[in-house]
Scaffold this active site. Structure first.
Site, PDB file in Angstrom:
ATOM      1  N   PRO A 137       0.787  -1.231   0.000  1.00 14.14           N
ATOM      2  CA  PRO A 137       0.000   0.000   0.000  1.00 14.14           C
ATOM      3  C   PRO A 137       0.825   1.290   0.000  1.00 14.14           C
ATOM      4  O   PRO A 137       1.848   1.383   0.673  1.00 14.14           O
ATOM      5  CB  PRO A 137      -0.833  -0.102   1.288  1.00 14.14           C
ATOM      6  CG  PRO A 137      -0.131  -1.103   2.129  1.00 14.14           C
ATOM      7  CD  PRO A 137       0.500  -2.075   1.164  1.00 14.14           C
ATOM      8  N   ASN A 138       0.328   2.225  -0.771  1.00 17.01           N
ATOM      9  CA  ASN A 138       0.852   3.586  -0.887  1.00 17.01           C
ATOM     10  C   ASN A 138       2.139   3.715  -1.697  1.00 17.01           C
ATOM     11  O   ASN A 138       2.579   4.824  -1.978  1.00 17.01           O
ATOM     12  CB  ASN A 138       1.037   4.245   0.506  1.00 17.01           C
ATOM     13  CG  ASN A 138      -0.274   4.346   1.253  1.00 17.01           C
ATOM     14  OD1 ASN A 138      -1.251   4.863   0.715  1.00 17.01           O
ATOM     15  ND2 ASN A 138      -0.317   3.826   2.462  1.00 17.01           N
ATOM     16  N   ARG A 163       5.452  12.583  -2.136  1.00 21.73           N
ATOM     17  CA  ARG A 163       5.776  13.185  -0.843  1.00 21.73           C
ATOM     18  C   ARG A 163       6.944  12.450  -0.190  1.00 21.73           C
ATOM     19  O   ARG A 163       7.341  11.393  -0.657  1.00 21.73           O
ATOM     20  CB  ARG A 163       4.560  13.140   0.094  1.00 21.73           C
ATOM     21  CG  ARG A 163       4.052  14.541   0.429  1.00 21.73           C
ATOM     22  CD  ARG A 163       2.679  14.495   1.013  1.00 21.73           C
ATOM     23  NE  ARG A 163       1.707  14.218  -0.032  1.00 21.73           N
ATOM     24  CZ  ARG A 163       0.620  13.489   0.137  1.00 21.73           C
ATOM     25  NH1 ARG A 163       0.374  12.918   1.290  1.00 21.73           N
ATOM     26  NH2 ARG A 163      -0.232  13.311  -0.842  1.00 21.73           N
ATOM     27  N   TYR A 216      11.873   8.438   0.694  1.00 12.48           N
ATOM     28  CA  TYR A 216      11.628   7.470  -0.386  1.00 12.48           C
ATOM     29  C   TYR A 216      12.210   7.872  -1.742  1.00 12.48           C
ATOM     30  O   TYR A 216      12.071   7.115  -2.709  1.00 12.48           O
ATOM     31  CB  TYR A 216      10.117   7.228  -0.524  1.00 12.48           C
ATOM     32  CG  TYR A 216       9.484   6.681   0.732  1.00 12.48           C
ATOM     33  CD1 TYR A 216       9.862   5.446   1.247  1.00 12.48           C
ATOM     34  CD2 TYR A 216       8.517   7.415   1.420  1.00 12.48           C
ATOM     35  CE1 TYR A 216       9.298   4.949   2.410  1.00 12.48           C
ATOM     36  CE2 TYR A 216       7.934   6.916   2.581  1.00 12.48           C
ATOM     37  CZ  TYR A 216       8.329   5.696   3.072  1.00 12.48           C
ATOM     38  OH  TYR A 216       7.770   5.193   4.215  1.00 12.48           O
ATOM     39  N   ASN A 221       7.844  -6.056  -1.113  1.00 11.98           N
ATOM     40  CA  ASN A 221       7.881  -4.908  -0.214  1.00 11.98           C
ATOM     41  C   ASN A 221       6.438  -4.722   0.253  1.00 11.98           C
ATOM     42  O   ASN A 221       5.636  -4.092  -0.431  1.00 11.98           O
ATOM     43  CB  ASN A 221       8.381  -3.654  -0.933  1.00 11.98           C
ATOM     44  CG  ASN A 221       8.426  -2.457   0.010  1.00 11.98           C
ATOM     45  OD1 ASN A 221       7.918  -2.520   1.137  1.00 11.98           O
ATOM     46  ND2 ASN A 221       9.023  -1.362  -0.445  1.00 11.98           N
ATOM     47  N   ALA A 232       3.381  -0.872   4.585  1.00 10.32           N
ATOM     48  CA  ALA A 232       2.907  -0.834   5.984  1.00 10.32           C
ATOM     49  C   ALA A 232       2.450  -2.204   6.484  1.00 10.32           C
ATOM     50  O   ALA A 232       2.517  -2.480   7.692  1.00 10.32           O
ATOM     51  CB  ALA A 232       1.777   0.182   6.119  1.00 10.32           C
ATOM     52  N   GLU A 252      12.596  -9.949   1.176  1.00 12.09           N
ATOM     53  CA  GLU A 252      11.903  -8.726   1.600  1.00 12.09           C
ATOM     54  C   GLU A 252      12.733  -7.504   1.212  1.00 12.09           C
ATOM     55  O   GLU A 252      13.958  -7.531   1.356  1.00 12.09           O
ATOM     56  CB  GLU A 252      11.743  -8.789   3.126  1.00 12.09           C
ATOM     57  CG  GLU A 252      11.109  -7.580   3.758  1.00 12.09           C
ATOM     58  CD  GLU A 252      11.121  -7.687   5.299  1.00 12.09           C
ATOM     59  OE1 GLU A 252      11.979  -8.405   5.868  1.00 12.09           O
ATOM     60  OE2 GLU A 252      10.279  -7.018   5.918  1.00 12.09           O
ATOM     61  N   HIS A 312      12.829  -3.105   1.469  1.00  9.16           N
ATOM     62  CA  HIS A 312      12.304  -1.802   1.906  1.00  9.16           C
ATOM     63  C   HIS A 312      13.183  -0.708   1.337  1.00  9.16           C
ATOM     64  O   HIS A 312      14.423  -0.807   1.424  1.00  9.16           O
ATOM     65  CB  HIS A 312      12.272  -1.699   3.430  1.00  9.16           C
ATOM     66  CG  HIS A 312      11.335  -2.686   4.033  1.00  9.16           C
ATOM     67  ND1 HIS A 312       9.971  -2.571   3.915  1.00  9.16           N
ATOM     68  CD2 HIS A 312      11.563  -3.847   4.690  1.00  9.16           C
ATOM     69  CE1 HIS A 312       9.408  -3.608   4.487  1.00  9.16           C
ATOM     70  NE2 HIS A 312      10.344  -4.399   4.955  1.00  9.16           N
ATOM     71  N   ARG A 344      14.082   3.921  11.748  1.00 12.91           N
ATOM     72  CA  ARG A 344      12.887   4.762  11.846  1.00 12.91           C
ATOM     73  C   ARG A 344      12.096   4.463  13.136  1.00 12.91           C
ATOM     74  O   ARG A 344      12.669   4.009  14.104  1.00 12.91           O
ATOM     75  CB  ARG A 344      12.049   4.588  10.572  1.00 12.91           C
ATOM     76  CG  ARG A 344      12.834   4.989   9.311  1.00 12.91           C
ATOM     77  CD  ARG A 344      12.031   4.822   8.047  1.00 12.91           C
ATOM     78  NE  ARG A 344      10.860   5.695   8.033  1.00 12.91           N
ATOM     79  CZ  ARG A 344       9.863   5.611   7.147  1.00 12.91           C
ATOM     80  NH1 ARG A 344       9.916   4.663   6.216  1.00 12.91           N
ATOM     81  NH2 ARG A 344       8.849   6.437   7.189  1.00 12.91           N
TER      82      ARG A 344
HETATM   83  O1  CA2 Z   1      10.747   1.670   3.166  1.00 12.21           O
HETATM   84  C1  CA2 Z   1       9.853   1.002   2.636  1.00 12.21           C
HETATM   85  O2  CA2 Z   1       9.937   0.517   1.514  1.00 12.21           O
HETATM   86  C2  CA2 Z   1       8.514   0.825   3.373  1.00 12.21           C
HETATM   87  O3  CA2 Z   1       8.062  -0.515   3.119  1.00 12.21           O
HETATM   88  C3  CA2 Z   1       7.561   1.855   2.801  1.00 12.21           C
HETATM   89  C4  CA2 Z   1       6.203   1.937   3.491  1.00 12.21           C
HETATM   90  C5  CA2 Z   1       6.361   2.008   5.001  1.00 12.21           C
HETATM   91  O4  CA2 Z   1       5.094   1.888   5.643  1.00 12.21           O
HETATM   92  C6  CA2 Z   1       7.282   0.913   5.552  1.00 12.21           C
HETATM   93  O5  CA2 Z   1       7.435   1.085   6.952  1.00 12.21           O
HETATM   94  C7  CA2 Z   1       8.645   0.967   4.885  1.00 12.21           C
HETATM   95  C8  CA2 Z   1       5.400   3.150   2.961  1.00 12.21           C
HETATM   96  C9  CA2 Z   1       5.251   3.146   1.453  1.00 12.21           C
HETATM   97  C10 CA2 Z   1       4.759   4.359   0.769  1.00 12.21           C
HETATM   98  O6  CA2 Z   1       4.889   5.540   1.477  1.00 12.21           O
HETATM   99  C11 CA2 Z   1       4.758   6.760   0.859  1.00 12.21           C
HETATM  100  C12 CA2 Z   1       4.615   7.851   1.689  1.00 12.21           C
HETATM  101  C13 CA2 Z   1       4.497   9.123   1.189  1.00 12.21           C
HETATM  102  C14 CA2 Z   1       4.527   9.328  -0.187  1.00 12.21           C
HETATM  103  C15 CA2 Z   1       4.676   8.243  -1.022  1.00 12.21           C
HETATM  104  C16 CA2 Z   1       4.785   6.954  -0.491  1.00 12.21           C
END
Ligand code: CA2
Length: 145
Positions: free
Chosen positions: A12-13, A20, A25, A76, A79, A100, A102, A109
């Site tokens: 997700p996301n 952002r 990222y 990956n 969350a 896995e 990330h 973090r």
């Molecule tokens: O570091 C990673 O790849 C994570 O898996 C990314 C996740 C986070 O919840 C994990 O703890 C670590 C979040 C992915 C997307 O987040 C965004 C946030 C803001 C803007 C775009 C993507």
């Protein structure tokens, strides 16, 4: 193994990548990530199917369906890494070699990101390497399994 078929799953996301939090990222978007992964696969001589979903059940179904179709999984779970026993169980059930990834260094973090359920079913984790982590994961699968 000749010409491994690898399923690459993003949670997700991650589709919002580049919009952002560029300090965490990076500035490249999700389309750039998919292009990077396909390019890496070509260089390593493996076949990839790259998918993203914001839904836990969809990720679980894709993992289940991977059995017999793919030789390994790069995941990956975003969350869901830190919450999903369902993804952990699906990875254990299919018992395919899984890695896995990330983008960020989750251990540097917030404490809630230090726990990974999915990671308990994975042979290795690449974290904090940005896009490169996916290439390391593909390379690991093609060389080690
Ligand atoms: O570091 C990673 O790849 C994570 O898996 C990314 C996740 C986070 O919840 C994990 O703890 C670590 C979040 C992915 C997307 O987040 C965004 C946030 C803001 C803007 C775009 C993507």
């Amino acid at each position: 193994m000749q010409h491994m078929r690898i399923l690459v799953l993003n949670g997700p996301n991650l589709n919002l990548l580049g919009l952002r939090e560029p300090d965490i990222y990076g500035t490249r978007n999700y389309a750039a990530l998919e292009t990077f992964i396909r390019q890496a696969a070509q260089e390593l001589g493996c076949e990839v199917d790259v998918r993203q979903s914001n839904h836990e059940g969809v990720l679980v179904e894709w993992i289940q369906e991977a059995y017999g179709k793919f030789d390994g999984i790069v995941i990956n779970p975003a969350a869901y890494t830190h919450t999903s026993v369902a993804i952990l169980d699906a990875l254990k059930a299919v018992a395919l070699p899984a890695i896995e990834v990330h983008l960020s260094d989750v251990d540097a973090r917030e404490p809630f990101r230090h726990v990974s359920y999915a990671g308990m079913a994975c042979q290795k984790t690449f974290k904090g390497l940005g896009f490169e982590g996916y290439k390391c994961a593909l390379q690991y699968l093609t060389e080690e399994s």
